[in-house]
Design a protein around this motif. Structure first.
Motif, PDB file in Angstrom:
ATOM      1  N   GLU A 164       0.830  -1.204   0.000  1.00 57.61           N
ATOM      2  CA  GLU A 164       0.000   0.000   0.000  1.00 57.61           C
ATOM      3  C   GLU A 164       0.866   1.256   0.000  1.00 57.61           C
ATOM      4  N   ILE A 165       1.947   1.230   0.758  1.00 53.95           N
ATOM      5  CA  ILE A 165       2.852   2.378   0.818  1.00 53.95           C
ATOM      6  C   ILE A 165       3.558   2.574  -0.517  1.00 53.95           C
ATOM      7  N   VAL A 166       4.021   1.491  -1.113  1.00 52.27           N
ATOM      8  CA  VAL A 166       4.672   1.573  -2.427  1.00 52.27           C
ATOM      9  C   VAL A 166       3.687   2.115  -3.469  1.00 52.27           C
ATOM     10  N   ASP A 167       2.440   1.674  -3.412  1.00 50.64           N
ATOM     11  CA  ASP A 167       1.401   2.154  -4.318  1.00 50.64           C
ATOM     12  C   ASP A 167       1.231   3.662  -4.178  1.00 50.64           C
TER      13      ASP A 167
ATOM     14  N   GLY B  72       2.104   9.113  -9.154  1.00 48.25           N
ATOM     15  CA  GLY B  72       2.242  10.238 -10.073  1.00 48.25           C
ATOM     16  C   GLY B  72       2.709  11.515  -9.422  1.00 48.25           C
ATOM     17  N   ILE B  73       2.548  11.644  -8.106  1.00 49.39           N
ATOM     18  CA  ILE B  73       3.048  12.800  -7.363  1.00 49.39           C
ATOM     19  C   ILE B  73       4.110  12.278  -6.406  1.00 49.39           C
ATOM     20  N   ASP B  74       5.322  12.816  -6.503  1.00 51.82           N
ATOM     21  CA  ASP B  74       6.416  12.328  -5.661  1.00 51.82           C
ATOM     22  C   ASP B  74       6.077  12.446  -4.185  1.00 51.82           C
ATOM     23  N   VAL B  75       6.290  11.368  -3.454  1.00 56.13           N
ATOM     24  CA  VAL B  75       6.085  11.357  -2.008  1.00 56.13           C
ATOM     25  C   VAL B  75       7.445  11.113  -1.375  1.00 56.13           C
ATOM     26  N   THR B  76       7.987  12.139  -0.755  1.00 55.72           N
ATOM     27  CA  THR B  76       9.339  12.034  -0.206  1.00 55.72           C
ATOM     28  C   THR B  76       9.396  12.297   1.288  1.00 55.72           C
ATOM     29  N   ASN B  77       8.240  12.317   1.951  1.00 55.32           N
ATOM     30  CA  ASN B  77       8.226  12.495   3.411  1.00 55.32           C
ATOM     31  C   ASN B  77       7.162  11.598   4.026  1.00 55.32           C
ATOM     32  N   THR B  78       7.327  11.287   5.289  1.00 57.33           N
ATOM     33  CA  THR B  78       6.451  10.303   5.934  1.00 57.33           C
ATOM     34  C   THR B  78       5.030  10.819   6.130  1.00 57.33           C
TER      35      THR B  78
ATOM     36  N   VAL C 236       2.970   9.960   3.111  1.00 56.11           N
ATOM     37  CA  VAL C 236       2.493   8.577   3.153  1.00 56.11           C
ATOM     38  C   VAL C 236       1.356   8.440   4.153  1.00 56.11           C
ATOM     39  N   LYS C 237       1.481   9.111   5.275  1.00 57.78           N
ATOM     40  CA  LYS C 237       0.444   9.030   6.313  1.00 57.78           C
ATOM     41  C   LYS C 237      -0.904   9.513   5.789  1.00 57.78           C
ATOM     42  N   ARG C 238      -0.902  10.634   5.088  1.00 56.69           N
ATOM     43  CA  ARG C 238      -2.165  11.186   4.591  1.00 56.69           C
ATOM     44  C   ARG C 238      -2.794  10.306   3.520  1.00 56.69           C
ATOM     45  N   ARG C 239      -1.983   9.522   2.826  1.00 54.42           N
ATOM     46  CA  ARG C 239      -2.504   8.670   1.760  1.00 54.42           C
ATOM     47  C   ARG C 239      -2.890   7.279   2.237  1.00 54.42           C
ATOM     48  N   THR C 240      -2.241   6.779   3.278  1.00 53.71           N
ATOM     49  CA  THR C 240      -2.454   5.387   3.670  1.00 53.71           C
ATOM     50  C   THR C 240      -2.875   5.181   5.126  1.00 53.71           C
ATOM     51  N   ARG C 241      -2.773   6.209   5.949  1.00 53.67           N
ATOM     52  CA  ARG C 241      -3.024   6.162   7.393  1.00 53.67           C
ATOM     53  C   ARG C 241      -1.857   5.564   8.178  1.00 53.67           C
ATOM     54  N   ALA C 242      -0.747   5.248   7.532  1.00 52.85           N
ATOM     55  CA  ALA C 242       0.415   4.736   8.267  1.00 52.85           C
ATOM     56  C   ALA C 242       0.967   5.842   9.153  1.00 52.85           C
ATOM     57  N   GLY C 243       0.862   5.649  10.455  1.00 56.36           N
ATOM     58  CA  GLY C 243       1.299   6.666  11.402  1.00 56.36           C
ATOM     59  C   GLY C 243       0.161   7.385  12.092  1.00 56.36           C
ATOM     60  N   MET C 244      -1.083   7.059  11.732  1.00 54.48           N
ATOM     61  CA  MET C 244      -2.234   7.728  12.333  1.00 54.48           C
ATOM     62  C   MET C 244      -2.801   6.974  13.530  1.00 54.48           C
ATOM     63  N   GLY C 245      -2.240   5.837  13.827  1.00 53.08           N
ATOM     64  CA  GLY C 245      -2.806   4.993  14.881  1.00 53.08           C
ATOM     65  C   GLY C 245      -2.389   5.390  16.286  1.00 53.08           C
ATOM     66  N   THR C 246      -2.563   4.461  17.193  1.00 55.58           N
ATOM     67  CA  THR C 246      -2.348   4.716  18.617  1.00 55.58           C
ATOM     68  C   THR C 246      -0.939   5.197  18.930  1.00 55.58           C
ATOM     69  N   CYS C 247       0.059   4.652  18.265  1.00 59.06           N
ATOM     70  CA  CYS C 247       1.445   5.010  18.593  1.00 59.06           C
ATOM     71  C   CYS C 247       1.920   6.236  17.829  1.00 59.06           C
ATOM     72  N   GLN C 248       1.068   6.770  16.920  1.00 61.80           N
ATOM     73  CA  GLN C 248       1.387   7.986  16.176  1.00 61.80           C
ATOM     74  C   GLN C 248       2.721   7.921  15.442  1.00 61.80           C
ATOM     75  N   GLY C 249       3.016   6.760  14.853  1.00 60.03           N
ATOM     76  CA  GLY C 249       4.198   6.617  14.016  1.00 60.03           C
ATOM     77  C   GLY C 249       5.466   6.215  14.733  1.00 60.03           C
TER      78      GLY C 249
ATOM     79  N   ARG D  21       7.346   4.817  11.577  1.00 55.12           N
ATOM     80  CA  ARG D  21       7.943   5.926  10.821  1.00 55.12           C
ATOM     81  C   ARG D  21       9.293   5.567  10.223  1.00 55.12           C
ATOM     82  N   SER D  22      10.144   4.892  10.988  1.00 54.75           N
ATOM     83  CA  SER D  22      11.465   4.524  10.461  1.00 54.75           C
ATOM     84  C   SER D  22      11.336   3.531   9.313  1.00 54.75           C
ATOM     85  N   ARG D  23      10.342   2.645   9.383  1.00 56.86           N
ATOM     86  CA  ARG D  23      10.115   1.677   8.316  1.00 56.86           C
ATOM     87  C   ARG D  23       9.592   2.361   7.055  1.00 56.86           C
ATOM     88  N   VAL D  24       8.702   3.336   7.245  1.00 54.30           N
ATOM     89  CA  VAL D  24       8.190   4.098   6.108  1.00 54.30           C
ATOM     90  C   VAL D  24       9.328   4.881   5.453  1.00 54.30           C
ATOM     91  N   LYS D  25      10.202   5.464   6.271  1.00 54.71           N
ATOM     92  CA  LYS D  25      11.350   6.196   5.727  1.00 54.71           C
ATOM     93  C   LYS D  25      12.213   5.291   4.857  1.00 54.71           C
TER      94      LYS D  25
END
Length: 220
Positions: free
Chosen positions: A144-147, A152-158, A161-174, A178-182
Motif C-alpha cells: 500500500e505504501i509503495v502504491d 504520479g506525485i512524488d512522495v518524499t516524506n512520511t 504517506v500518512k495522509r494517503r495510507t493512514r500509516a502513522g495515524m494509529g495509537t502510537c502515532q508513528g 515511521r522509520s520503516r516508512v522512511k
C-alpha cells in the motif's frame, strides 16, 4: 475524529492548538454525540486556509484572460468542489477556450488502502509486500505504501504517506512505523534515508499544541 472549529488568525503560519479551542470542539461535538470518551484522544492538529473579505467564495476570471481565481474556499469547500469545477469549466468556455472531451478519461481511481477481512494473514517482516505489515496500528502494508509513492506525485516524506495510507495515524502515532516508512521511501525514490523527513525538505518548527495529557482532562 471530532471537529473542526474555525477562527480568524493574524499569523498565517500558526497551526497550533489551544485548550479554549479544543473545549469548543468537544462541547460542540457533544451536542450530537454525548458519550464519546476524550481520554481516548490520540492527537490534535490544525490547518491554515486563506479566507476572503467578501464573505463568499471567489470564483471568477481575473484581469489576465484565461486565468481563473478560485480562492477563499471556506466551508463547505470540499462538498462544493465538484460544482466549483463545473463552474470553472463554464467560465473557461465563456472566456473563449476551445475544450475537447478526453474520450479515454477514466473517472474511477483504484483505492490505495486495501480492505482486509478476517482472513488477512499479514504480519510484520513478511516477505510478501502485500502481507508485510509496516504500520501495525492501522494494518498498513508495504504494498500500500509503495502504491501511494508511485501514484504520479512524488512522495518524499512520511507525512505524505500518512495522509494517503493512514500509516502513522494509529495509537502510537508513528513511533513504530515511521522509520520503516522512511526506509521504503528511500528505496523507492532512490534518495538517502537521512533526506527523508517527516514533513518535507524544510522541516517546520513544532507547533504550539495542547498535550494529549491535558486533552484527556477535558471530560465533562
Amino acid at each position: 475524529m471530532i471537529g473542526p472549529n474555525a477562527e480568524e488568525l493574524g499569523d498565517r503560519d500558526d497551526v497550533g492548538t489551544t485548550m479554549e479551542s479544543l473545549e469548543e470542539v468537544i462541547e460542540t461535538a457533544r451536542l450530537s454525540i454525548k458519550d464519546f470518551n476524550v481520554k481516548k484522544a490520540l492527537t490534535t492538529f490544525a490547518g491554515i486556509r486563506a479566507t476572503s473579505n467578501t464573505n463568499d467564495f471567489i470564483i471568477e476570471e481575473s484581469k489576465v484572460k484565461g486565468f481563473i481565481n478560485v480562492a477563499g474556499i471556506d466551508s463547505p469547500g470540499l462538498t462544493s468542489s465538484p460544482a466549483i469545477a463545473e463552474m470553472v469549466v463554464d467560465i473557461l468556455k465563456e472566456s473563449g477556450l476551445e475544450l475537447h472531451k478526453k474520450e479515454d478519461f477514466d473517472p474511477c481511481r483504484k483505492a490505495i488502502i486495501i480492505k482486509k477481512g478476517t482472513g488477512f494473514k499479514g504480519k510484520i517482516d513478511h516477505k510478501d509486500p502485500e502481507m508485510n505489515i509496516i504500520c501495525r496500528c492501522e494494518t498498513v502494508t508495504e504494498a500500500e505504501i509503495v502504491d501511494a509513492i508511485h501514484r504520479g506525485i512524488d512522495v518524499t516524506n512520511t507525512d505524505g504517506v500518512k495522509r494517503r495510507t493512514r500509516a502513522g495515524m494509529g495509537t502510537c502515532q508513528g513511533n513504530f512505523c515511521r522509520s520503516r516508512v522512511k526506509a521504503i521511501i528511500s528505496r523507492e525514490m532512490n534518495i538517502p534515508v537521512e533526506e527523508v523527513t517527516q514533513r518535507g525538505k524544510q522541516e517546520e518548527s513544532a507547533p504550539n499544541r495542547v498535550s494529549i495529557k491535558d486533552i484527556r482532562t477535558i471530560d465533562k
